[in-house]
Motif scaffolding. Structure first.
Motif, PDB file in Angstrom:
ATOM      1  N   GLY A   1       2.924  10.701   5.359  1.00  0.00           N
ATOM      2  CA  GLY A   1       3.663  10.128   4.455  1.00  0.00           C
ATOM      3  C   GLY A   1       3.387   8.589   4.891  1.00  0.00           C
ATOM      4  O   GLY A   1       3.345   7.710   3.734  1.00  0.00           O
ATOM      5  N   ARG A   2       2.846   8.047   5.663  1.00  0.00           N
ATOM      6  CA  ARG A   2       2.607   6.746   6.226  1.00  0.00           C
ATOM      7  C   ARG A   2       1.145   6.048   5.250  1.00  0.00           C
ATOM      8  O   ARG A   2       1.344   5.142   4.765  1.00  0.00           O
ATOM      9  CB  ARG A   2       2.502   6.300   7.563  1.00  0.00           C
ATOM     10  CG  ARG A   2       3.993   6.423   8.040  1.00  0.00           C
ATOM     11  CD  ARG A   2       4.271   5.636   9.463  1.00  0.00           C
ATOM     12  NE  ARG A   2       3.558   4.369   9.343  1.00  0.00           N
ATOM     13  CZ  ARG A   2       3.224   3.806  10.343  1.00  0.00           C
ATOM     14  NH1 ARG A   2       2.877   4.360  11.358  1.00  0.00           N
ATOM     15  NH2 ARG A   2       2.850   2.420  10.460  1.00  0.00           N
ATOM     16  N   ILE A   3       0.466   7.176   5.336  1.00  0.00           N
ATOM     17  CA  ILE A   3      -0.842   6.710   4.595  1.00  0.00           C
ATOM     18  C   ILE A   3      -0.658   6.765   3.191  1.00  0.00           C
ATOM     19  O   ILE A   3      -0.908   5.812   2.619  1.00  0.00           O
ATOM     20  CB  ILE A   3      -1.727   8.288   4.725  1.00  0.00           C
ATOM     21  CG1 ILE A   3      -2.234   8.403   6.408  1.00  0.00           C
ATOM     22  CG2 ILE A   3      -3.304   7.974   3.842  1.00  0.00           C
ATOM     23  CD1 ILE A   3      -2.987   9.554   6.718  1.00  0.00           C
ATOM     24  N   ALA A   4       0.276   7.495   2.715  1.00  0.00           N
ATOM     25  CA  ALA A   4       0.545   7.628   1.255  1.00  0.00           C
ATOM     26  C   ALA A   4       1.254   6.236   0.924  1.00  0.00           C
ATOM     27  O   ALA A   4       0.999   5.576  -0.129  1.00  0.00           O
ATOM     28  CB  ALA A   4       1.363   8.666   0.804  1.00  0.00           C
ATOM     29  N   GLU A   5       2.240   5.860   1.545  1.00  0.00           N
ATOM     30  CA  GLU A   5       2.915   4.714   1.357  1.00  0.00           C
ATOM     31  C   GLU A   5       1.951   3.261   1.566  1.00  0.00           C
ATOM     32  O   GLU A   5       1.924   2.525   0.653  1.00  0.00           O
ATOM     33  CB  GLU A   5       4.122   4.144   2.347  1.00  0.00           C
ATOM     34  CG  GLU A   5       5.200   5.229   2.100  1.00  0.00           C
ATOM     35  CD  GLU A   5       6.476   4.996   3.407  1.00  0.00           C
ATOM     36  OE1 GLU A   5       6.016   3.873   3.891  1.00  0.00           O
ATOM     37  OE2 GLU A   5       7.194   5.748   3.508  1.00  0.00           O
ATOM     38  N   ALA A   6       1.165   3.554   2.474  1.00  0.00           N
ATOM     39  CA  ALA A   6       0.140   2.157   2.740  1.00  0.00           C
ATOM     40  C   ALA A   6      -0.815   1.933   1.509  1.00  0.00           C
ATOM     41  O   ALA A   6      -1.046   0.904   1.329  1.00  0.00           O
ATOM     42  CB  ALA A   6      -0.564   2.490   3.964  1.00  0.00           C
ATOM     43  N   LEU A   7      -1.016   3.342   0.918  1.00  0.00           N
ATOM     44  CA  LEU A   7      -2.251   3.257  -0.059  1.00  0.00           C
ATOM     45  C   LEU A   7      -1.642   3.278  -1.272  1.00  0.00           C
ATOM     46  O   LEU A   7      -2.346   3.366  -2.335  1.00  0.00           O
ATOM     47  CB  LEU A   7      -3.098   4.303   0.109  1.00  0.00           C
ATOM     48  CG  LEU A   7      -4.149   4.323   1.502  1.00  0.00           C
ATOM     49  CD1 LEU A   7      -5.125   5.363   1.590  1.00  0.00           C
ATOM     50  CD2 LEU A   7      -4.873   2.664   1.553  1.00  0.00           C
ATOM     51  N   ASP A   8      -0.274   3.675  -1.477  1.00  0.00           N
ATOM     52  CA  ASP A   8       0.310   3.608  -2.759  1.00  0.00           C
ATOM     53  C   ASP A   8      -0.219   4.857  -3.466  1.00  0.00           C
ATOM     54  O   ASP A   8      -0.574   4.729  -4.591  1.00  0.00           O
ATOM     55  CB  ASP A   8       0.332   2.287  -3.523  1.00  0.00           C
ATOM     56  CG  ASP A   8       1.368   2.431  -4.504  1.00  0.00           C
ATOM     57  OD1 ASP A   8       2.280   3.080  -4.609  1.00  0.00           O
ATOM     58  OD2 ASP A   8       1.150   1.844  -5.637  1.00  0.00           O
ATOM     59  N   VAL A   9      -0.290   5.872  -2.795  1.00  0.00           N
ATOM     60  CA  VAL A   9      -0.890   7.242  -3.297  1.00  0.00           C
ATOM     61  C   VAL A   9       0.197   8.229  -3.358  1.00  0.00           C
ATOM     62  O   VAL A   9       0.911   8.336  -2.331  1.00  0.00           O
ATOM     63  CB  VAL A   9      -2.162   7.693  -2.555  1.00  0.00           C
ATOM     64  CG1 VAL A   9      -2.603   8.979  -3.113  1.00  0.00           C
ATOM     65  CG2 VAL A   9      -3.297   6.584  -2.829  1.00  0.00           C
ATOM     66  N   ALA A  10       0.536   8.907  -4.535  1.00  0.00           N
ATOM     67  CA  ALA A  10       1.507   9.868  -4.669  1.00  0.00           C
ATOM     68  C   ALA A  10       0.953  11.141  -3.533  1.00  0.00           C
ATOM     69  O   ALA A  10      -0.074  11.582  -3.249  1.00  0.00           O
ATOM     70  CB  ALA A  10       1.432  10.590  -5.999  1.00  0.00           C
ATOM     71  N   PRO A  11       2.096  11.597  -2.729  1.00  0.00           N
ATOM     72  CA  PRO A  11       1.915  12.586  -1.664  1.00  0.00           C
ATOM     73  C   PRO A  11       1.101  13.714  -2.067  1.00  0.00           C
ATOM     74  O   PRO A  11       0.150  14.347  -1.433  1.00  0.00           O
ATOM     75  CB  PRO A  11       3.372  13.103  -1.308  1.00  0.00           C
ATOM     76  CG  PRO A  11       4.300  11.665  -1.670  1.00  0.00           C
ATOM     77  CD  PRO A  11       3.620  11.211  -2.980  1.00  0.00           C
ATOM     78  N   ASN A  12       1.314  14.387  -3.175  1.00  0.00           N
ATOM     79  CA  ASN A  12       0.534  15.504  -3.786  1.00  0.00           C
ATOM     80  C   ASN A  12      -1.024  15.270  -3.868  1.00  0.00           C
ATOM     81  O   ASN A  12      -1.830  16.049  -3.580  1.00  0.00           O
ATOM     82  CB  ASN A  12       1.177  16.236  -4.966  1.00  0.00           C
ATOM     83  CG  ASN A  12       1.233  15.334  -6.001  1.00  0.00           C
ATOM     84  OD1 ASN A  12       1.196  13.897  -6.117  1.00  0.00           O
ATOM     85  ND2 ASN A  12       1.123  15.956  -7.272  1.00  0.00           N
ATOM     86  N   THR A  13      -1.186  13.956  -4.379  1.00  0.00           N
ATOM     87  CA  THR A  13      -2.734  13.337  -4.442  1.00  0.00           C
ATOM     88  C   THR A  13      -3.234  13.096  -3.298  1.00  0.00           C
ATOM     89  O   THR A  13      -4.274  13.523  -3.182  1.00  0.00           O
ATOM     90  CB  THR A  13      -2.490  12.079  -5.468  1.00  0.00           C
ATOM     91  OG1 THR A  13      -1.849  12.358  -6.827  1.00  0.00           O
ATOM     92  CG2 THR A  13      -4.001  11.511  -5.550  1.00  0.00           C
ATOM     93  N   LEU A  14      -2.554  12.604  -2.563  1.00  0.00           N
ATOM     94  CA  LEU A  14      -2.846  12.396  -0.876  1.00  0.00           C
ATOM     95  C   LEU A  14      -3.241  13.660  -0.505  1.00  0.00           C
ATOM     96  O   LEU A  14      -4.449  14.003   0.477  1.00  0.00           O
ATOM     97  CB  LEU A  14      -2.042  11.457  -0.219  1.00  0.00           C
ATOM     98  CG  LEU A  14      -2.508  11.311   1.191  1.00  0.00           C
ATOM     99  CD1 LEU A  14      -3.713  10.419   1.233  1.00  0.00           C
ATOM    100  CD2 LEU A  14      -1.378  10.730   2.028  1.00  0.00           C
ATOM    101  N   SER A  15      -2.538  14.424  -0.530  1.00  0.00           N
ATOM    102  CA  SER A  15      -2.767  15.876   0.003  1.00  0.00           C
ATOM    103  C   SER A  15      -4.133  16.591  -0.421  1.00  0.00           C
ATOM    104  O   SER A  15      -4.862  16.927   0.341  1.00  0.00           O
ATOM    105  CB  SER A  15      -1.678  16.923  -0.332  1.00  0.00           C
ATOM    106  OG  SER A  15      -1.891  18.321   0.525  1.00  0.00           O
TER     107      SER A  15
END
Length: 121
Positions: free
Chosen positions: A38-52
């Motif tokens: 979740g913190r990675i997604a926030e920091a990079l402004d990436v949707a959680p499913n895309t980050l996954s």
């Protein structure tokens, strides 16, 4: 343990995308502490499913690890595997020349005496 060419191609391919490279660099800076998805997604402004999806590619390439911490998944770089990948690339490019500056720097960064490198491979 040497990486096969297929494994190296897989690792390099995983890093050859801007979001995955950004995730990898962020995690590398965090060291063994790692970072929650979740913190990675926030920091990079990436949707959680895309980050996954990106994290799964990095996991399959054996560039990162995951561990559970409560309800969070924490991701961190597999430092030894990444060091082996870089060492293998540099060793191959240096054609076995033990005095090549790239090879010497890579081995010294890993704490390996480059004059006796053949004994550690």
């Amino acid at each position: 343990m040497e990486k096969t060419d297929d494994a190296l191609v897989n690792q390099l391919s995983a890093l050859a995308q801007s979001t995955r490279l950004a995730v990898f660099k962020m995690l590398a800076r965090r060291g063994g502490e790692g970072m929650a998805a979740g913190r990675i997604a926030e920091a990079l402004d990436v949707a959680p499913n895309t980050l996954s999806a990106h994290l799964n590619i990095l996991l399959r390439a054996q560039l990162i690890d995951q561990r559970r911490d409560g309800r969070s998944m924490i991701y961190s770089v597999r430092r030894e595997d990444v060091a082996t990948m870089v060492e293998t690339l540099i060793t191959d490019c240096c054609a076995g020349r033990q005095d090549d500056p790239l090879l010497v720097a890579a081995l010294e960064a890993r704490g390996v005496n480059h004059q006796h490198h053949g004994q550690h491979s």
